[in-house]
Structures are given as structure tokens and as C-alpha cells.
Design a protein around this motif. Structure first.
Motif, PDB file in Angstrom:
ATOM      1  N   VAL A   9       0.838  -1.201   0.000  1.00  0.00           N
ATOM      2  CA  VAL A   9       0.000   0.000   0.000  1.00  0.00           C
ATOM      3  C   VAL A   9       0.872   1.250   0.000  1.00  0.00           C
ATOM      4  CG1 VAL A   9      -1.860  -1.158   1.217  1.00  0.00           C
ATOM      5  CG2 VAL A   9      -0.125   0.044   2.518  1.00  0.00           C
ATOM      6  N   ASN A  10       0.279   2.368  -0.413  1.00  0.00           N
ATOM      7  CA  ASN A  10       0.976   3.645  -0.432  1.00  0.00           C
ATOM      8  C   ASN A  10       0.579   4.543   0.729  1.00  0.00           C
ATOM      9  OD1 ASN A  10       2.410   3.136  -2.840  1.00  0.00           O
ATOM     10  ND2 ASN A  10       0.578   3.610  -4.040  1.00  0.00           N
ATOM     11  N   ASN A  11      -0.569   4.279   1.322  1.00  0.00           N
ATOM     12  CA  ASN A  11      -1.054   5.105   2.417  1.00  0.00           C
ATOM     13  C   ASN A  11      -1.541   4.214   3.544  1.00  0.00           C
ATOM     14  OD1 ASN A  11      -1.045   7.859   1.052  1.00  0.00           O
ATOM     15  ND2 ASN A  11      -2.292   6.660  -0.361  1.00  0.00           N
ATOM     16  N   ALA A  12      -1.488   4.754   4.767  1.00  0.00           N
ATOM     17  CA  ALA A  12      -2.038   4.008   5.892  1.00  0.00           C
ATOM     18  C   ALA A  12      -3.525   3.789   5.656  1.00  0.00           C
ATOM     19  CB  ALA A  12      -1.814   4.784   7.188  1.00  0.00           C
ATOM     20  N   GLU A  13      -4.039   2.624   6.022  1.00  0.00           N
ATOM     21  CA  GLU A  13      -5.424   2.312   5.700  1.00  0.00           C
ATOM     22  C   GLU A  13      -5.931   1.170   6.565  1.00  0.00           C
ATOM     23  OE1 GLU A  13      -4.107  -0.457   1.935  1.00  0.00           O
ATOM     24  OE2 GLU A  13      -4.561   1.651   1.699  1.00  0.00           O
ATOM     25  N   PHE A  14      -7.235   1.067   6.653  1.00  0.00           N
ATOM     26  CA  PHE A  14      -7.843  -0.083   7.293  1.00  0.00           C
ATOM     27  C   PHE A  14      -8.032  -1.179   6.254  1.00  0.00           C
ATOM     28  CE2 PHE A  14      -8.703   1.006  11.549  1.00  0.00           C
ATOM     29  CZ  PHE A  14      -8.986   2.365  11.607  1.00  0.00           C
ATOM     30  N   VAL A  15      -7.878  -2.407   6.682  1.00  0.00           N
ATOM     31  CA  VAL A  15      -8.115  -3.541   5.800  1.00  0.00           C
ATOM     32  C   VAL A  15      -9.158  -4.435   6.448  1.00  0.00           C
ATOM     33  CG1 VAL A  15      -7.116  -5.574   4.714  1.00  0.00           C
ATOM     34  CG2 VAL A  15      -5.784  -3.481   4.893  1.00  0.00           C
ATOM     35  N   LEU A  16     -10.220  -4.721   5.723  1.00  0.00           N
ATOM     36  CA  LEU A  16     -11.245  -5.629   6.211  1.00  0.00           C
ATOM     37  C   LEU A  16     -11.147  -6.930   5.432  1.00  0.00           C
ATOM     38  CD1 LEU A  16     -14.309  -3.212   6.403  1.00  0.00           C
ATOM     39  CD2 LEU A  16     -12.607  -3.709   8.153  1.00  0.00           C
ATOM     40  N   THR A  17     -11.092  -8.025   6.124  1.00  0.00           N
ATOM     41  CA  THR A  17     -11.021  -9.315   5.449  1.00  0.00           C
ATOM     42  C   THR A  17     -12.142 -10.198   5.956  1.00  0.00           C
ATOM     43  OG1 THR A  17      -9.592 -10.313   7.118  1.00  0.00           O
ATOM     44  CG2 THR A  17      -8.517  -9.151   5.322  1.00  0.00           C
ATOM     45  N   ASN A  18     -12.628 -11.059   5.103  1.00  0.00           N
ATOM     46  CA  ASN A  18     -13.630 -12.001   5.566  1.00  0.00           C
ATOM     47  C   ASN A  18     -13.309 -13.388   5.044  1.00  0.00           C
ATOM     48  OD1 ASN A  18     -15.132 -12.149   2.882  1.00  0.00           O
ATOM     49  ND2 ASN A  18     -15.307  -9.981   3.365  1.00  0.00           N
ATOM     50  N   LEU A  19     -13.632 -14.371   5.836  1.00  0.00           N
ATOM     51  CA  LEU A  19     -13.270 -15.747   5.545  1.00  0.00           C
ATOM     52  C   LEU A  19     -14.499 -16.614   5.745  1.00  0.00           C
ATOM     53  CD1 LEU A  19     -10.787 -17.692   5.037  1.00  0.00           C
ATOM     54  CD2 LEU A  19     -10.702 -17.958   7.502  1.00  0.00           C
ATOM     55  N   GLY A  20     -14.872 -17.369   4.728  1.00  0.00           N
ATOM     56  CA  GLY A  20     -16.037 -18.239   4.850  1.00  0.00           C
ATOM     57  C   GLY A  20     -15.745 -19.590   4.241  1.00  0.00           C
ATOM     58  N   LYS A  21     -16.446 -20.608   4.701  1.00  0.00           N
ATOM     59  CA  LYS A  21     -16.196 -21.954   4.203  1.00  0.00           C
ATOM     60  C   LYS A  21     -17.003 -22.234   2.941  1.00  0.00           C
ATOM     61  CE  LYS A  21     -15.771 -26.792   5.266  1.00  0.00           C
ATOM     62  NZ  LYS A  21     -15.803 -27.868   6.256  1.00  0.00           N
ATOM     63  N   ASP A  22     -16.304 -22.681   1.893  1.00  0.00           N
ATOM     64  CA  ASP A  22     -16.965 -23.034   0.642  1.00  0.00           C
ATOM     65  C   ASP A  22     -17.708 -24.357   0.796  1.00  0.00           C
ATOM     66  OD1 ASP A  22     -15.710 -20.839  -0.350  1.00  0.00           O
ATOM     67  OD2 ASP A  22     -14.218 -21.924  -1.515  1.00  0.00           O
ATOM     68  N   ARG A  23     -18.931 -24.386   0.316  1.00  0.00           N
ATOM     69  CA  ARG A  23     -19.703 -25.625   0.256  1.00  0.00           C
ATOM     70  C   ARG A  23     -19.791 -26.071  -1.200  1.00  0.00           C
ATOM     71  NH1 ARG A  23     -19.918 -27.423   5.528  1.00  0.00           N
ATOM     72  NH2 ARG A  23     -20.057 -25.568   6.850  1.00  0.00           N
ATOM     73  N   PRO A  24     -20.008 -27.371  -1.456  1.00  0.00           N
ATOM     74  CA  PRO A  24     -20.076 -27.837  -2.845  1.00  0.00           C
ATOM     75  C   PRO A  24     -21.200 -27.157  -3.624  1.00  0.00           C
ATOM     76  CG  PRO A  24     -19.888 -29.686  -1.312  1.00  0.00           C
ATOM     77  CD  PRO A  24     -20.143 -28.464  -0.482  1.00  0.00           C
ATOM     78  N   ILE A  25     -20.954 -26.908  -4.910  1.00  0.00           N
ATOM     79  CA  ILE A  25     -22.014 -26.402  -5.787  1.00  0.00           C
ATOM     80  C   ILE A  25     -23.076 -27.494  -5.925  1.00  0.00           C
ATOM     81  CG2 ILE A  25     -22.571 -25.680  -8.139  1.00  0.00           C
ATOM     82  CD1 ILE A  25     -19.784 -24.469  -8.320  1.00  0.00           C
ATOM     83  N   GLN A  26     -24.349 -27.117  -5.734  1.00  0.00           N
ATOM     84  CA  GLN A  26     -25.431 -28.099  -5.771  1.00  0.00           C
ATOM     85  C   GLN A  26     -26.456 -27.732  -6.836  1.00  0.00           C
ATOM     86  OE1 GLN A  26     -25.193 -28.671  -0.922  1.00  0.00           O
ATOM     87  NE2 GLN A  26     -27.138 -29.105  -1.901  1.00  0.00           N
ATOM     88  N   TRP A  27     -27.103 -28.772  -7.365  1.00  0.00           N
ATOM     89  CA  TRP A  27     -28.171 -28.602  -8.350  1.00  0.00           C
ATOM     90  C   TRP A  27     -29.504 -28.507  -7.626  1.00  0.00           C
ATOM     91  CZ3 TRP A  27     -27.724 -31.672 -13.511  1.00  0.00           C
ATOM     92  CH2 TRP A  27     -26.423 -31.576 -14.015  1.00  0.00           C
ATOM     93  N   TYR A  28     -30.363 -27.603  -8.099  1.00  0.00           N
ATOM     94  CA  TYR A  28     -31.688 -27.432  -7.512  1.00  0.00           C
ATOM     95  C   TYR A  28     -32.740 -27.432  -8.615  1.00  0.00           C
ATOM     96  CZ  TYR A  28     -29.211 -25.907  -3.305  1.00  0.00           C
ATOM     97  OH  TYR A  28     -28.383 -25.842  -2.216  1.00  0.00           O
ATOM     98  N   SER A  29     -33.875 -28.070  -8.328  1.00  0.00           N
ATOM     99  CA  SER A  29     -35.022 -28.005  -9.227  1.00  0.00           C
ATOM    100  C   SER A  29     -36.161 -27.305  -8.494  1.00  0.00           C
ATOM    101  CB  SER A  29     -35.450 -29.408  -9.669  1.00  0.00           C
ATOM    102  OG  SER A  29     -35.769 -30.211  -8.545  1.00  0.00           O
ATOM    103  N   VAL A  30     -37.144 -26.837  -9.237  1.00  0.00           N
ATOM    104  CA  VAL A  30     -38.235 -26.053  -8.662  1.00  0.00           C
ATOM    105  C   VAL A  30     -39.074 -26.908  -7.711  1.00  0.00           C
ATOM    106  CG1 VAL A  30     -40.335 -24.748  -9.180  1.00  0.00           C
ATOM    107  CG2 VAL A  30     -38.322 -24.517 -10.648  1.00  0.00           C
ATOM    108  N   GLY A  31     -39.326 -26.350  -6.517  1.00  0.00           N
ATOM    109  CA  GLY A  31     -40.228 -26.987  -5.567  1.00  0.00           C
ATOM    110  C   GLY A  31     -39.648 -28.136  -4.776  1.00  0.00           C
ATOM    111  N   GLN A  32     -38.331 -28.368  -4.871  1.00  0.00           N
ATOM    112  CA  GLN A  32     -37.706 -29.479  -4.156  1.00  0.00           C
ATOM    113  C   GLN A  32     -36.742 -28.933  -3.101  1.00  0.00           C
ATOM    114  OE1 GLN A  32     -38.528 -32.732  -4.651  1.00  0.00           O
ATOM    115  NE2 GLN A  32     -40.048 -31.983  -6.114  1.00  0.00           N
ATOM    116  N   PRO A  33     -37.174 -28.825  -1.823  1.00  0.00           N
ATOM    117  CA  PRO A  33     -36.266 -28.338  -0.776  1.00  0.00           C
ATOM    118  C   PRO A  33     -35.023 -29.219  -0.685  1.00  0.00           C
ATOM    119  CG  PRO A  33     -38.529 -28.460   0.020  1.00  0.00           C
ATOM    120  CD  PRO A  33     -38.499 -29.170  -1.297  1.00  0.00           C
ATOM    121  N   GLN A  34     -33.879 -28.578  -0.520  1.00  0.00           N
ATOM    122  CA  GLN A  34     -32.623 -29.325  -0.476  1.00  0.00           C
ATOM    123  C   GLN A  34     -31.686 -28.679   0.534  1.00  0.00           C
ATOM    124  OE1 GLN A  34     -31.042 -30.220  -4.337  1.00  0.00           O
ATOM    125  NE2 GLN A  34     -28.978 -30.553  -3.572  1.00  0.00           N
ATOM    126  N   ALA A  35     -31.124 -29.507   1.410  1.00  0.00           N
ATOM    127  CA  ALA A  35     -30.193 -29.005   2.419  1.00  0.00           C
ATOM    128  C   ALA A  35     -28.838 -28.718   1.792  1.00  0.00           C
ATOM    129  CB  ALA A  35     -30.044 -30.016   3.548  1.00  0.00           C
TER     130      ALA A  35
END
Length: 229
Positions: A9-35
Motif C-alpha cells: 500500500v501507499n497510504n495508511a489504511e484499514f483492511v477488512l477481510t472475511n473468511l467463509g467456508k466453501d460448500r459444494p455447488i449443488q443442483w436445484y429443481s423447482v419446488g424441491q427443498p434441499q439441504a
């Protein structure tokens, strides 16, 4: 445990970072609840628009019972969900913490001529704040208590001149604590085994323990324990 990054960086600054756990990409169809795999979150798709690449969904937490109003997902636009005084709120601007982040990956017609939506989920995104100075800065995202898996994090730079820079999201894999498989024999057999002062079973015994040095003993007299890896 943590994730290390370097930002120049060139100037003093705040840095915000966030970390989250990736879940597998899932297929969904209309009207079918899925966890969502590995979570208490349940997604129900109400409508899929193939042309506009859009899906309307509702989200419910099976553990708490909290449920969202209908949410419109547009392709590649993350939607952040977070409870406020009970109800589940959502939006496309990161609020600083999100219990769940959903991104519509694609919409398409399946071989059965039914519409489908693929959705990427990220859970438990947190924010941490760092003060950074001119030049190269090292910082470490706290990952204590997180289970092994793939995670996504992003750096948001709030410059002292009032400008904001949002760096591209990055993905990182957190590995679990290294373990070793240990087989313990004894003479005579059927002897008690204590590791680090804790009873673990009777010989012959096979178990996994964290890598490193661990005191090993038996309470039976004239017993010789033989560890093998």
C-alpha cells in the motif's frame, strides 16, 4: 491457525477481510427443498428463469426455524444472509458478517426438460480489521476453530483518502492438524495403553494421534509397549 497475505500500500489504511467456508455447488429443481451439504440451511427454489439467468428461492435454517422471504438470485451476484432480531435479512452488499452467502452459478434445462439452477454456498463469513502502513504489510486472517476445508476470503481496502478498493476473492484450503497412525503391541498382550496420560485402550491397539512426541506407558508391571508407525 491462520491465512497469511501480503498487501503493498501507499497510504495508511484499514483492511477488512472475511473468511467463509466453501460448500459444494449443488443442483436445484423447482419446488424441491434441499439441504446445503454439511449445514442446517435448506434452500427451496420457487422459480427459474433460463433466459434472464435468475432464480427465486427461499432459505430456512432447520435448527433455528428462521426463514427468509423470497430472494432473487442473479447469476454471479453473491447474496448475503444474516439474522437481525430474529428475521433473516439479505442483500448484495457485504454487511460485515454473513451466516450464509449464496451465488447463482448457472441455469439450464436438464435432459428431462426441467429447469435447474446450480448454486454455490459459503457459510460463516467473518470480518477482521487491520491497520496498515506505507509499504508492504503482512497480515494473518484468524482461522482458529475452523474445520478443514476450502474457504473464500476477500480483502477490502478503505484508503485514508476516502477511496475503497475491493481485491478479487481468493480461495484457500485449510488442512487439519497432521496425524499419524500408530499401532501399539505389547509383551505380554492385553495391556492398558496411556498416551499423554490418557487411557486409549488395550493392546494390540491401532489409533490416530497428532504428529509429534507423546509419552506412552502402561499400568501393568513388567509390560513392554512397542509402538509401530
Amino acid at each position: 491457525m491462520g491465512v497469511k497475505s501480503i498487501v503493498d500500500v501507499n497510504n495508511a489504511e484499514f483492511v477488512l477481510t472475511n473468511l467463509g467456508k466453501d460448500r459444494p455447488i449443488q443442483w436445484y429443481s423447482v419446488g424441491q427443498p434441499q439441504a446445503i451439504e454439511g449445514t442446517d440451511w435448506i434452500v427451496t427454489v420457487l422459480d427459474i428463469n433460463i433466459i434472464d439467468q435468475r432464480a427465486i428461492i427461499t432459505v430456512k435454517n432447520a435448527a433455528t426455524g428462521v426463514e427468509s422471504d423470497p430472494i432473487t438470485l442473479e447469476k454471479s451476484v453473491p447474496v448475503y444472509l444474516y439474522p437481525v432480531n430474529g428475521p433473516l435479512q439479505y442483500g448484495t452488499a457485504y454487511p460485515g458478517r454473513a451466516d450464509l452467502v449464496l451465488t447463482l452459478v448457472d441455469t439450464f434445462i436438464g435432459i428431462n426438460n426441467n429447469p435447474y439452477a446450480t448454486i454455490q454456498a459459503v457459510t460463516d463469513r467473518e470480518t477482521e480489521t487491520y491497520w496498515m502502513w506505507r509499504g508492504k504489510n503482512n497480515f494473518k486472517i484468524n482461522a482458529t476453530g475452523l474445520e478443514p476445508g476450502n474457504y473464500t476470503y476477500q480483502v477490502l481496502l478503505n484508503l485514508t483518502n476516502g477511496n475503497e478498493i475491493r481485491l478479487p476473492e481468493r480461495r484457500v484450503t485449510l488442512l487439519g492438524e497432521p496425524v499419524a497412525t500408530l499401532k501399539i503391541l505389547s509383551r505380554p498382550s492385553n495391556a492398558s495403553v496411556y498416551i499423554d496420560g490418557n487411557y486409549r485402550g488395550m493392546t494390540p491397539l491401532t489409533l490416530e494421534i497428532p504428529s509429534g512426541n507423546h509419552p506412552l506407558h502402561s499400568r501393568e508391571r513388567d509390560t513392554k509397549l512397542t509402538p509401530q508407525q
